[in-house]
Design a protein around this motif. Structure first.
Motif, PDB file in Angstrom:
ATOM      1  N   ALA A  51       0.831  -1.215   0.000  1.00 15.03           N
ATOM      2  CA  ALA A  51       0.000   0.000   0.000  1.00 15.03           C
ATOM      3  C   ALA A  51       0.860   1.256   0.000  1.00 15.03           C
ATOM      4  CB  ALA A  51      -0.930  -0.006   1.211  1.00 15.03           C
ATOM      5  N   PHE A  52       1.994   1.198   0.701  1.00 12.04           N
ATOM      6  CA  PHE A  52       2.916   2.339   0.745  1.00 12.04           C
ATOM      7  C   PHE A  52       3.519   2.585  -0.635  1.00 12.04           C
ATOM      8  CE2 PHE A  52       7.430   3.565   1.073  1.00 12.04           C
ATOM      9  CZ  PHE A  52       7.311   4.821   1.654  1.00 12.04           C
ATOM     10  N   ASN A  53       4.048   1.531  -1.258  1.00 10.87           N
ATOM     11  CA  ASN A  53       4.667   1.699  -2.576  1.00 10.87           C
ATOM     12  C   ASN A  53       3.649   2.091  -3.637  1.00 10.87           C
ATOM     13  OD1 ASN A  53       7.344   1.252  -1.852  1.00 10.87           O
ATOM     14  ND2 ASN A  53       7.197  -0.972  -2.128  1.00 10.87           N
ATOM     15  N   LYS A  54       2.431   1.588  -3.509  1.00 14.87           N
ATOM     16  CA  LYS A  54       1.380   1.969  -4.449  1.00 14.87           C
ATOM     17  C   LYS A  54       1.076   3.457  -4.331  1.00 14.87           C
ATOM     18  CE  LYS A  54      -3.407   0.911  -5.768  1.00 14.87           C
ATOM     19  NZ  LYS A  54      -4.595   0.059  -5.472  1.00 14.87           N
ATOM     20  N   MET A  55       1.006   3.963  -3.102  1.00 14.48           N
ATOM     21  CA  MET A  55       0.761   5.390  -2.900  1.00 14.48           C
ATOM     22  C   MET A  55       1.891   6.215  -3.495  1.00 14.48           C
ATOM     23  SD  MET A  55      -0.973   7.978  -1.782  1.00 14.48           S
ATOM     24  CE  MET A  55      -2.241   7.335  -0.666  1.00 14.48           C
ATOM     25  N   ARG A  56       3.139   5.763  -3.308  1.00 18.50           N
ATOM     26  CA  ARG A  56       4.267   6.481  -3.870  1.00 18.50           C
ATOM     27  C   ARG A  56       4.153   6.583  -5.403  1.00 18.50           C
ATOM     28  NH1 ARG A  56       8.361   9.088  -1.058  1.00 18.50           N
ATOM     29  NH2 ARG A  56       9.794   8.366  -2.662  1.00 18.50           N
ATOM     30  N   LEU A  57       3.772   5.479  -6.030  1.00 19.81           N
ATOM     31  CA  LEU A  57       3.622   5.484  -7.482  1.00 19.81           C
ATOM     32  C   LEU A  57       2.494   6.407  -7.930  1.00 19.81           C
ATOM     33  CD1 LEU A  57       4.177   1.732  -8.426  1.00 19.81           C
ATOM     34  CD2 LEU A  57       5.597   3.678  -9.116  1.00 19.81           C
ATOM     35  N   ARG A  58       1.364   6.373  -7.221  1.00 22.89           N
ATOM     36  CA  ARG A  58       0.236   7.213  -7.617  1.00 22.89           C
ATOM     37  C   ARG A  58       0.597   8.697  -7.490  1.00 22.89           C
ATOM     38  NH1 ARG A  58      -1.176   2.572  -8.490  1.00 22.89           N
ATOM     39  NH2 ARG A  58       0.206   3.153 -10.205  1.00 22.89           N
ATOM     40  N   LEU A  59       1.317   9.055  -6.426  1.00 21.66           N
ATOM     41  CA  LEU A  59       1.712  10.452  -6.261  1.00 21.66           C
ATOM     42  C   LEU A  59       2.722  10.860  -7.336  1.00 21.66           C
ATOM     43  CD1 LEU A  59       2.040  10.656  -2.362  1.00 21.66           C
ATOM     44  CD2 LEU A  59       0.225  11.611  -3.788  1.00 21.66           C
ATOM     45  N   HIS A  60       3.614   9.948  -7.685  1.00 20.17           N
ATOM     46  CA  HIS A  60       4.575  10.217  -8.756  1.00 20.17           C
ATOM     47  C   HIS A  60       3.839  10.462 -10.076  1.00 20.17           C
ATOM     48  CE1 HIS A  60       8.338   9.865 -11.052  1.00 20.17           C
ATOM     49  NE2 HIS A  60       7.635   9.147 -11.922  1.00 20.17           N
ATOM     50  N   GLU A  61       2.869   9.600 -10.369  1.00 22.35           N
ATOM     51  CA  GLU A  61       2.105   9.747 -11.608  1.00 22.35           C
ATOM     52  C   GLU A  61       1.329  11.060 -11.630  1.00 22.35           C
ATOM     53  OE1 GLU A  61       1.326   4.931 -12.168  1.00 22.35           O
ATOM     54  OE2 GLU A  61      -0.206   6.234 -11.313  1.00 22.35           O
ATOM     55  N   HIS A  62       0.839  11.462 -10.479  1.00 22.92           N
ATOM     56  CA  HIS A  62       0.021  12.674 -10.398  1.00 22.92           C
ATOM     57  C   HIS A  62       0.795  13.904 -10.844  1.00 22.92           C
ATOM     58  CE1 HIS A  62      -2.906  15.237  -7.723  1.00 22.92           C
ATOM     59  NE2 HIS A  62      -2.793  15.702  -8.945  1.00 22.92           N
ATOM     60  N   PHE A  63       2.078  13.978 -10.455  1.00 21.12           N
ATOM     61  CA  PHE A  63       2.863  15.158 -10.814  1.00 21.12           C
ATOM     62  C   PHE A  63       3.821  14.885 -11.968  1.00 21.12           C
ATOM     63  CE2 PHE A  63       6.122  18.390 -10.569  1.00 21.12           C
ATOM     64  CZ  PHE A  63       5.422  19.529 -10.216  1.00 21.12           C
ATOM     65  N   GLN A  64       4.650  13.821 -11.839  1.00 19.98           N
ATOM     66  CA  GLN A  64       5.723  13.615 -12.806  1.00 19.98           C
ATOM     67  C   GLN A  64       5.329  12.772 -14.012  1.00 19.98           C
ATOM     68  OE1 GLN A  64       6.516  13.079  -9.385  1.00 19.98           O
ATOM     69  NE2 GLN A  64       7.557  15.047  -9.190  1.00 19.98           N
ATOM     70  N   GLY A  65       4.253  12.025 -13.940  1.00 21.41           N
ATOM     71  CA  GLY A  65       3.910  11.101 -15.003  1.00 21.41           C
ATOM     72  C   GLY A  65       3.571  11.775 -16.318  1.00 21.41           C
TER      73      GLY A  65
END
Length: 429
Positions: free
Chosen positions: A341-355
């Protein structure tokens, strides 16, 4: 030859001044060619994070300027940085971005190399009897050193140790690596893109807070009010610090500099669901708070000259392609062995800004492209990097420090850039 060197050095000194740089630094093809040699071939360049080559047989390809290299982990678990060039006729021996293999084989004539670069096999070896020593024809190795899992390589054997080059940046790398939430930092995924602009435009961007409320209006409008308040930092207590050797740090959110401090602070609403999931999985309250605090990333951007940024929650790597083209490699990071769940959140936040479909990087790319187009306007012109020069102070570590919206980081980078560009003249003095 010395007169040519002196002439070139005189020109670059004219183009790089303390408070401004000439726009030709973005558009002059001859200057770009000099940069590839004098900067990228003569300093430490980031090539990988150790988690990108996690197992025996793992490899990743990278670039040092225009030089293709392979970062590999051999059967003895040792890491190597190898020139991606067959010693026979020069073809690249590896074209994959990353993966696992038992050996590297040239697709042209079949020369085979071990993971440590040694030449192990070649077709019709009898034709080389008495004229070729396999021990002398392995893939050429580059000097490399690591700090906190970050692997840097250089073509120079006489350069200072990596830790000396990183200097004041080491403290900030240590803090950045706390984003694993108590677990070792791990690369979770990556993506690449190119923008039609010079590499130094992106180099400047990482510690430029001045553009944030203008360029990133769409991102700010996409988050809740509490998060908007967090990113409203231009009038806050943040700062930019010159860390030496071209490195700099921009502290936007001082409360998030040390992700293991102040864990008793209230959990932000946007992370309440993550906190509940972690608690339901049986993690202690302290573990939950550490993970939640790390999930959103650090409160600072760290720029490491010349090609990598530790930017809030990911590595941003730049590769110069031509005077008006740059490749950007984003590496999202999380925790090795951390809760899913932690790593999934990290990916979603990355996608939100940097993706690629995010609210941040695409807008940055548009701004970078416009800067490049503007560099072609007129016969003369300057890029100002003087903001905040009259209000500098000294940091606790004794470094030059400016307000969060100052251009202290850009001046730091160009000071090192000039040092690299005139180094040959100094050697002949």
């Amino acid at each position: 030859m010395s007169n040519v060197i002196a002439r070139c050095a005189s020109t670059i000194r004219d183009l790089v001044q303390e408070d401004r740089v000439h726009k030709s630094l973005y558009s002059d093809p001859e200057l770009f060619e000099q940069e590839l040699d004098k900067v990228f071939n003569n300093t430490w360049v980031w090539v990988a994070h150790e988690s990108e080559v996690p197992d025996k047989g793992s490899y990743k390809t990278a670039m040092i300027g225009r030089h293709p290299v392979i970062v590999s982990r051999d059967r003895k678990n040792q890491i190597h940085v190898l020139q991606n060039r067959c010693r026979h006729r020069g073809a690249t021996v590896c074209e994959g971005k990353h993966g696992k293999t038992k050996a590297f084989t040239c697709p042209y004539h079949g020369w085979g190399y071990a993971l440590d670069g040694e030449l192990r096999a070649l077709p019709k070896p009898e034709e080389y009897e008495g004229i070729l020593d396999k021990a002398e024809h392995g893939l050429e190795k580059l000097r490399h050193e690591s700090y906190q899992g970050m692997i840097f390589a250089t073509f120079r054997d006489d350069i200072e140790p990596l830790e000396d080059f990183l200097g004041g940046a080491k403290k900030w790398i240590d803090l950045f690596m706390k984003q694993g939430g108590g677990y070792p930092v791990k690369a979770l995924g990556d993506h690449r893109f190119r923008f039609p602009g010079n590499w130094k435009i992106q180099l400047e961007n990482t510690t430029d807070a001045y553009h944030f409320p203008i360029v990133h209006k769409s991102f700010i409008s996409s988050v809740d009010e509490a998060t908007q308040d967090v990113f409203d930092f231009l009038d806050g207590d943040g700062y930019v610090e010159d860390l030496g050797n071209g490195h700099s740090v921009m502290v936007m959110i001082p409360d998030l500099v040390d992700l293991e401090a102040n864990l008793d602070e209230p959990i932000p609403k946007r992370f309440s669901e993550l906190a509940q999931t972690l608690a339901d999985e049986g993690h202690s309250d302290e573990e939950v708070r550490k993970l939640v605090r790390a999930a959103g990333g650090s409160g600072f951007n760290l720029n490491l000259f010349p090609n990598v940024a530790c930017s809030m929650a990911f590595f941003r790597v730049l590769t110069p392609i031509s005077v008006n083209s740059t490749e950007i490699h984003h590496v999202a990071i999380g925790g090795d062995g951390a809760p899913a769940a932690f790593n999934k959140m990290r990916l979603r936040l990355h996608e939100h800004f940097q993706g690629p479909m995010g609210f941040g990087t695409p807008d940055d790319g548009e701004a970078w492209e416009r800067v490049q187009r503007g560099a072609n306007a007129g016969k003369d012109g300057w890029i100002l990097v003087n903001r905040g020069m009259s209000k500098l102070s000294q940091s606790d570590d004794g470094n030059v420090k400016g307000a969060v919206c100052s251009e202290t980081g850009m001046r730091s980078a160009y000071k090192q850039y000039l040092k690299c560009m005139i180094a040959e003249e100094n050697n002949h003095a």
